[in-house]
Design an enzyme around this catalytic site. Sequence first.
Site, PDB file in Angstrom:
ATOM      1  N   SER A 223      42.918  64.848  44.895  1.00  0.00           N
ATOM      2  CA  SER A 223      41.607  64.873  44.381  1.00  0.00           C
ATOM      3  C   SER A 223      40.387  65.396  45.443  1.00  0.00           C
ATOM      4  CB  SER A 223      41.197  64.164  43.421  1.00  0.00           C
ATOM      5  OG  SER A 223      41.787  64.259  42.206  1.00  0.00           O
TER       6      SER A 223
ATOM      7  N   LYS B 260      38.760  68.323  45.809  1.00  0.00           N
ATOM      8  CA  LYS B 260      37.750  68.881  44.867  1.00  0.00           C
ATOM      9  C   LYS B 260      36.128  68.880  45.565  1.00  0.00           C
ATOM     10  CE  LYS B 260      40.069  67.049  40.942  1.00  0.00           C
ATOM     11  NZ  LYS B 260      40.769  65.800  40.317  1.00  0.00           N
TER      12      LYS B 260
ATOM     13  N   VAL C 137      44.884  60.795  44.392  1.00  0.00           N
ATOM     14  CA  VAL C 137      46.374  60.096  44.124  1.00  0.00           C
ATOM     15  C   VAL C 137      47.240  60.144  45.204  1.00  0.00           C
ATOM     16  CG1 VAL C 137      46.178  60.097  41.589  1.00  0.00           C
ATOM     17  CG2 VAL C 137      47.111  61.957  42.644  1.00  0.00           C
TER      18      VAL C 137
HETATM   19  N1  LIG Z   1      43.209  61.893  41.216  1.00  0.00           N
HETATM   20  C1  LIG Z   1      44.089  63.033  41.555  1.00  0.00           C
HETATM   21  O1  LIG Z   1      44.093  62.913  42.891  1.00  0.00           O
HETATM   22  C2  LIG Z   1      44.704  63.958  40.782  1.00  0.00           C
HETATM   23  C3  LIG Z   1      44.905  65.282  41.473  1.00  0.00           C
HETATM   24  C4  LIG Z   1      46.270  65.917  41.284  1.00  0.00           C
HETATM   25  N2  LIG Z   1      46.550  67.102  41.757  1.00  0.00           N
HETATM   26  C5  LIG Z   1      46.146  66.149  39.384  1.00  0.00           C
HETATM   27  O2  LIG Z   1      45.650  67.124  39.356  1.00  0.00           O
HETATM   28  O3  LIG Z   1      46.473  65.321  38.893  1.00  0.00           O
END
Ligand SMILES: NC(=O)CC[C@H](N)C(=O)O
Length: 316
Positions: A67, A70, A261
């Site tokens: 994430s 993002k 994550v």
């Molecule tokens: N919180 C995260 O890092 C989620 C990213 C992961 N690729 C998802 O879409 O679930």
Amino acid sequence: MMKSEEVMRILENAIRIGKGVIRYGSVASYIPELAKADKNKLGICLYTIDGNQFETGNTEDRFTIQSISKVMALCLALETFGAEFVFNYVGVEPSGEAFNSLVELDNRSNRPFNPMINSGAITVASLLVNHYSIEDMQKYMQDVCEDPEIAVDEAVFQSEMATCARNKAIAYLLKSKEIIDNDVEDSVTFYTKMCSMSVNARDLAMFGLLLANDGVQLSTGKRLISSQTVRMVQTIMLTCGMYDGSGEFALRTGIPTKSGVGGGLLSVSKKKMGIGIYGPSLDKKGNCIAGCELLGYISEALHLHIFDTREWKVEE
Ligand SMILES: NC(=O)CC[C@H](N)C(=O)O
């Protein structure tokens, strides 16, 4: 003024404090490939605007950015399309829900709440995919992190593509609300690939330093991101970067931070440094458990809280 040795002592303490809570978390397993991570790993890297680098622990280990991508995607979208256009598609309010929730999108709004949760980032990806290839996105990440080695981790990418029903559900809900107006599968693939780029704690610290330096690359003096974008992105990191744990985290550390994550944390201190952390043991909200704990300590020790008026500088 603080001596370098004192900063290093604080970082060593921080690692000790972080290690103390690792056992209360667990590695992400909803993406099967991520379950292979060693939950005891922990590393922190800190790059300051006056050219110092401090690091300890597993700062060279590669992991997927997840994430934290993002933030890069939002920077690129804001720079390409302008804020007015982007914020027509995605809001800037904390959702108070988990990162992969779709309830608030269905019940409470016609737009994703913010670009730091999956619905918002998939929307941003759907804008980017009209203009950029995933190779362009990779190059952008390499540039802002100053690391030409950043590349898709194919095993993690395949593993997530095979198990991303929920993200597809979010994307189709976005399509049904006409927020995504191009191909849903293309947007999900772009999003999943950008999440699968492999980085290390140093890369995150370098990107943090770029943001701390108002978007100007320290090594070349070149502006990579506009001041306006840097300000907006940091604000959204502070209010939404830790999902439904953002308020508590902001209160405790006062450092704009984004988690992933894969175990990464990207932090930007307006006292002029970038911080990158790797620790794959996550708390219940999906944030690096050791990193959150140790950032609380570092924030106090180095006076990094955004509303802390005490100055901080390393003695030359
Ligand atoms: N919180 C995260 O890092 C989620 C990213 C992961 N690729 C998802 O879409 O679930």
